[in-house]
Design a protein around this motif. Structure first.
Motif, PDB file in Angstrom:
ATOM      1  N   HIS A 160       0.842  -1.211   0.000  1.00 63.36           N
ATOM      2  CA  HIS A 160       0.000   0.000   0.000  1.00 63.36           C
ATOM      3  C   HIS A 160       0.869   1.250   0.000  1.00 63.36           C
ATOM      4  O   HIS A 160       0.634   2.191  -0.776  1.00 63.36           O
ATOM      5  CB  HIS A 160      -0.895   0.030   1.247  1.00 63.36           C
ATOM      6  CG  HIS A 160      -1.997  -0.977   1.223  1.00 63.36           C
ATOM      7  ND1 HIS A 160      -2.751  -1.266   2.346  1.00 63.36           N
ATOM      8  CD2 HIS A 160      -2.495  -1.752   0.226  1.00 63.36           C
ATOM      9  CE1 HIS A 160      -3.645  -2.191   2.039  1.00 63.36           C
ATOM     10  NE2 HIS A 160      -3.511  -2.497   0.759  1.00 63.36           N
ATOM     11  N   LEU A 161       1.878   1.272   0.862  1.00 57.52           N
ATOM     12  CA  LEU A 161       2.755   2.440   0.977  1.00 57.52           C
ATOM     13  C   LEU A 161       3.532   2.661  -0.319  1.00 57.52           C
ATOM     14  O   LEU A 161       3.719   3.803  -0.765  1.00 57.52           O
ATOM     15  CB  LEU A 161       3.707   2.261   2.158  1.00 57.52           C
ATOM     16  CG  LEU A 161       3.050   2.156   3.534  1.00 57.52           C
ATOM     17  CD1 LEU A 161       4.063   1.715   4.587  1.00 57.52           C
ATOM     18  CD2 LEU A 161       2.407   3.471   3.945  1.00 57.52           C
ATOM     19  N   ALA A 162       3.988   1.577  -0.923  1.00 58.72           N
ATOM     20  CA  ALA A 162       4.728   1.683  -2.189  1.00 58.72           C
ATOM     21  C   ALA A 162       3.847   2.269  -3.290  1.00 58.72           C
ATOM     22  O   ALA A 162       4.295   3.114  -4.084  1.00 58.72           O
ATOM     23  CB  ALA A 162       5.251   0.308  -2.597  1.00 58.72           C
ATOM     24  N   LYS A 163       2.603   1.837  -3.341  1.00 55.50           N
ATOM     25  CA  LYS A 163       1.687   2.346  -4.369  1.00 55.50           C
ATOM     26  C   LYS A 163       1.400   3.837  -4.169  1.00 55.50           C
ATOM     27  O   LYS A 163       1.314   4.599  -5.146  1.00 55.50           O
ATOM     28  CB  LYS A 163       0.388   1.539  -4.360  1.00 55.50           C
ATOM     29  CG  LYS A 163       0.574   0.102  -4.837  1.00 55.50           C
ATOM     30  CD  LYS A 163      -0.718  -0.679  -4.787  1.00 55.50           C
ATOM     31  CE  LYS A 163      -1.677  -0.228  -5.874  1.00 55.50           C
ATOM     32  NZ  LYS A 163      -2.887  -1.078  -5.918  1.00 55.50           N
ATOM     33  N   GLU A 164       1.280   4.249  -2.923  1.00 57.60           N
ATOM     34  CA  GLU A 164       1.033   5.667  -2.652  1.00 57.60           C
ATOM     35  C   GLU A 164       2.192   6.524  -3.134  1.00 57.60           C
ATOM     36  O   GLU A 164       1.992   7.580  -3.749  1.00 57.60           O
ATOM     37  CB  GLU A 164       0.809   5.875  -1.146  1.00 57.60           C
ATOM     38  CG  GLU A 164      -0.514   5.328  -0.633  1.00 57.60           C
ATOM     39  CD  GLU A 164      -0.631   5.435   0.881  1.00 57.60           C
ATOM     40  OE1 GLU A 164       0.203   6.152   1.492  1.00 57.60           O
ATOM     41  OE2 GLU A 164      -1.540   4.807   1.451  1.00 57.60           O
ATOM     42  N   VAL A 165       3.408   6.084  -2.868  1.00 55.97           N
ATOM     43  CA  VAL A 165       4.589   6.850  -3.276  1.00 55.97           C
ATOM     44  C   VAL A 165       4.751   6.830  -4.799  1.00 55.97           C
ATOM     45  O   VAL A 165       5.069   7.851  -5.417  1.00 55.97           O
ATOM     46  CB  VAL A 165       5.853   6.309  -2.584  1.00 55.97           C
ATOM     47  CG1 VAL A 165       7.106   6.968  -3.161  1.00 55.97           C
ATOM     48  CG2 VAL A 165       5.779   6.559  -1.084  1.00 55.97           C
ATOM     49  N   ALA A 166       4.527   5.689  -5.413  1.00 58.40           N
ATOM     50  CA  ALA A 166       4.696   5.576  -6.872  1.00 58.40           C
ATOM     51  C   ALA A 166       3.835   6.586  -7.615  1.00 58.40           C
ATOM     52  O   ALA A 166       4.244   7.117  -8.657  1.00 58.40           O
ATOM     53  CB  ALA A 166       4.360   4.156  -7.324  1.00 58.40           C
ATOM     54  N   LYS A 167       2.658   6.871  -7.088  1.00 59.43           N
ATOM     55  CA  LYS A 167       1.751   7.822  -7.729  1.00 59.43           C
ATOM     56  C   LYS A 167       2.242   9.268  -7.624  1.00 59.43           C
ATOM     57  O   LYS A 167       1.759  10.148  -8.331  1.00 59.43           O
ATOM     58  CB  LYS A 167       0.353   7.708  -7.106  1.00 59.43           C
ATOM     59  CG  LYS A 167      -0.400   6.446  -7.493  1.00 59.43           C
ATOM     60  CD  LYS A 167      -1.792   6.427  -6.866  1.00 59.43           C
ATOM     61  CE  LYS A 167      -2.639   5.276  -7.406  1.00 59.43           C
ATOM     62  NZ  LYS A 167      -2.108   3.960  -7.046  1.00 59.43           N
ATOM     63  N   GLU A 168       3.192   9.521  -6.746  1.00 63.40           N
ATOM     64  CA  GLU A 168       3.708  10.879  -6.561  1.00 63.40           C
ATOM     65  C   GLU A 168       4.663  11.314  -7.665  1.00 63.40           C
ATOM     66  O   GLU A 168       4.979  12.495  -7.780  1.00 63.40           O
ATOM     67  CB  GLU A 168       4.441  10.991  -5.216  1.00 63.40           C
ATOM     68  CG  GLU A 168       3.575  10.782  -4.005  1.00 63.40           C
ATOM     69  CD  GLU A 168       4.389  10.779  -2.722  1.00 63.40           C
ATOM     70  OE1 GLU A 168       3.814  10.546  -1.654  1.00 63.40           O
ATOM     71  OE2 GLU A 168       5.617  11.020  -2.791  1.00 63.40           O
ATOM     72  N   HIS A 169       5.166  10.364  -8.447  1.00 63.51           N
ATOM     73  CA  HIS A 169       6.159  10.715  -9.475  1.00 63.51           C
ATOM     74  C   HIS A 169       5.585  11.764 -10.414  1.00 63.51           C
ATOM     75  O   HIS A 169       4.506  11.572 -10.983  1.00 63.51           O
ATOM     76  CB  HIS A 169       6.580   9.479 -10.255  1.00 63.51           C
ATOM     77  CG  HIS A 169       7.886   9.649 -10.969  1.00 63.51           C
ATOM     78  ND1 HIS A 169       8.047  10.510 -12.036  1.00 63.51           N
ATOM     79  CD2 HIS A 169       9.109   9.080 -10.760  1.00 63.51           C
ATOM     80  CE1 HIS A 169       9.291  10.447 -12.460  1.00 63.51           C
ATOM     81  NE2 HIS A 169       9.960   9.592 -11.698  1.00 63.51           N
ATOM     82  N   PRO A 170       6.270  12.894 -10.600  1.00 58.87           N
ATOM     83  CA  PRO A 170       5.692  14.003 -11.366  1.00 58.87           C
ATOM     84  C   PRO A 170       5.678  13.811 -12.874  1.00 58.87           C
ATOM     85  O   PRO A 170       4.989  14.547 -13.579  1.00 58.87           O
ATOM     86  CB  PRO A 170       6.593  15.188 -10.984  1.00 58.87           C
ATOM     87  CG  PRO A 170       7.907  14.562 -10.655  1.00 58.87           C
ATOM     88  CD  PRO A 170       7.569  13.253 -10.001  1.00 58.87           C
ATOM     89  N   ILE A 171       6.426  12.852 -13.383  1.00 57.29           N
ATOM     90  CA  ILE A 171       6.513  12.669 -14.840  1.00 57.29           C
ATOM     91  C   ILE A 171       5.799  11.399 -15.287  1.00 57.29           C
ATOM     92  O   ILE A 171       4.938  11.423 -16.167  1.00 57.29           O
ATOM     93  CB  ILE A 171       7.987  12.646 -15.289  1.00 57.29           C
ATOM     94  CG1 ILE A 171       8.663  13.973 -14.928  1.00 57.29           C
ATOM     95  CG2 ILE A 171       8.087  12.383 -16.799  1.00 57.29           C
ATOM     96  CD1 ILE A 171      10.148  13.984 -15.146  1.00 57.29           C
ATOM     97  N   GLU A 172       6.162  10.286 -14.687  1.00 61.05           N
ATOM     98  CA  GLU A 172       5.528   9.009 -15.025  1.00 61.05           C
ATOM     99  C   GLU A 172       5.445   8.167 -13.763  1.00 61.05           C
ATOM    100  O   GLU A 172       6.465   7.923 -13.109  1.00 61.05           O
ATOM    101  CB  GLU A 172       6.332   8.267 -16.094  1.00 61.05           C
ATOM    102  CG  GLU A 172       5.739   6.932 -16.472  1.00 61.05           C
ATOM    103  CD  GLU A 172       6.546   6.197 -17.540  1.00 61.05           C
ATOM    104  OE1 GLU A 172       6.041   5.207 -18.082  1.00 61.05           O
ATOM    105  OE2 GLU A 172       7.693   6.628 -17.816  1.00 61.05           O
ATOM    106  N   GLU A 173       4.261   7.732 -13.437  1.00 62.21           N
ATOM    107  CA  GLU A 173       4.072   6.932 -12.220  1.00 62.21           C
ATOM    108  C   GLU A 173       5.071   5.785 -12.176  1.00 62.21           C
ATOM    109  O   GLU A 173       5.266   5.067 -13.157  1.00 62.21           O
ATOM    110  CB  GLU A 173       2.644   6.385 -12.182  1.00 62.21           C
ATOM    111  CG  GLU A 173       2.312   5.614 -10.922  1.00 62.21           C
ATOM    112  CD  GLU A 173       0.872   5.130 -10.896  1.00 62.21           C
ATOM    113  OE1 GLU A 173       0.605   4.107 -10.222  1.00 62.21           O
ATOM    114  OE2 GLU A 173       0.013   5.762 -11.554  1.00 62.21           O
TER     115      GLU A 173
END
Length: 352
Positions: free
Chosen positions: A95-108
């Motif tokens: 869950h935590l990994a998915k939340e952070v991955a979505k933060e990437h400003p260019i490509e998830e």
């Protein structure tokens, strides 16, 4: 501009994929994991710490946020008396990994589930093999249910255990990255060479095969070359950032001739390795070399810091989120070249 999210195979076909690993040592270094048992309880006890660590590695250039479930299997949890927390820990890490991955400003970023060597596998004991298979099956099932992009199965020193891991990943119809940990005898424990094992795993359908952990760049690279020569598919290399040698090819028995104290362990592993680091420029040179021979999935394992990951990413042609913080000595008072700097300081640099 945010672009659509490519899967792992698409990214591999289009260029080098950077993978930041090493959470186990990083969490211990930050004070949130116990060396010895090395169980990632941080996913439940301090989720905000793990989330920031994921973020630090992603911002340093990792295309993958690897869910920190290394050693979070049933046998390890049983040893520390917390088997009842097994599933919550695994799901929380994802869950935590998915939340952070979505933060990437260019490509998830991609999110990888993680399974690893169990330390209970015994090639002479059929019952141990079934226990291992069951442990992998439940962890991969949770990964599938949580919607990971692929499974990173790593640090196997038995070929057959790696095959079992691959089979369980394939049962859930997920892409598999399978990497081997090569110990000091330079062969897998049953006698396979790493290139033989990787070729078989690739032919069985692993998307990426290769090596991770145990060895630094100098003692891993020769074997990566052999794997690259034998494998038609994608190859991964994730060494530790320590100065292993031909005489001491792994970090398990790496000596420190400069140590002036009495170590509490027989060797520098795992808590006295600090003086034996490669610097970031040596790691960058290795990354270029690995890329040049056709290694597609490049990163660092135990001991890696975000600054090291960034150096590896930049060396392979990637600009990272935090590249704006990469070293630039132009304005340093002793070593810079900016015309506003004072000559009486610049001229003193060799005596500082």
């Amino acid at each position: 501009m945010v672009v659509g999210k490519r899967n792992l195979e698409q990214r591999l076909k289009e260029g080098t994929v950077i993978v930041g690993e090493g959470y186990l040592f990083e969490m211990e270094r930050r004070g949130y994991l116990q060396a010895g048992s090395f169980v990632p309880e941080v996913a439940l006890e301090h989720p905000e710490v793990l989330k920031q660590t994921y973020r630090d590695y992603m911002n340093a250039g990792s295309d993958v946020v690897l869910a920190f479930t290394y050693n979070a299997h049933r046998e390890k949890m049983r040893i520390i008396g917390k088997e009842h927390l097994l599933e919550p820990l695994n799901r929380s890490a994802i869950h935590l990994a998915k939340e952070v991955a979505k933060e990437h400003p260019i490509e998830e970023a991609l999110v990888a589930g993680n399974i690893s060597n169990t330390n209970i596998f015994d090639p002479q004991d059929p019952e141990s093999k079934e226990k291992v298979r069951s442990m992998f099956a439940e962890m991969v099932k949770w990964c599938k249910e949580e919607g990971v992009d692929f499974i990173n199965a790593e640090t196997f020193y038995y070929h057959e255990e790696a095959v079992i891991a691959l089979e369980e990943i394939q049962k859930q119809d997920l892409p598999a990255v399978v990497t081997l940990g090569l110990m000091g005898e330079n062969i897998l424990r049953e006698g396979y060479t790493v290139e033989e094992s990787c070729k078989i795993l690739s032919e069985k359908g692993a998307l990426v095969v290769g090596m991770n952990c145990f060895r630094g760049p100098d003692t891993m690279q020769p074997y990566l070359k052999r794997i690259r020569e034998e494998v038609e598919g994608f190859v991964g290399g994730l060494p530790i950032p320590y100065r292993t040698t031909e005489e001491h090819p792994t970090f398990f028995n790496l000596p420190d001739g400069g140590c002036s104290c009495s170590l509490p362990t027989e060797t520098t592993f795992p808590t006295s390795l600090d003086p034996l680091y490669h610097n970031r420029y040596e790691l960058a040179d290795w990354a270029k070399e690995a890329q040049n021979i056709g290694v597609n999935y490049i990163g660092l394992c135990c001991g890696a810091s975000p600054a090291m990951i960034r150096a590896v990413a930049e060396a392979t042609g990637n600009k990272t989120i935090n590249s704006k913080y990469s070293p630039d000595m132009e304005k340093h008072f002793l070593f810079g070249k900016d015309k506003m700097l004072k000559d009486h300081n610049l001229n003193y640099r060799t005596r500082a």
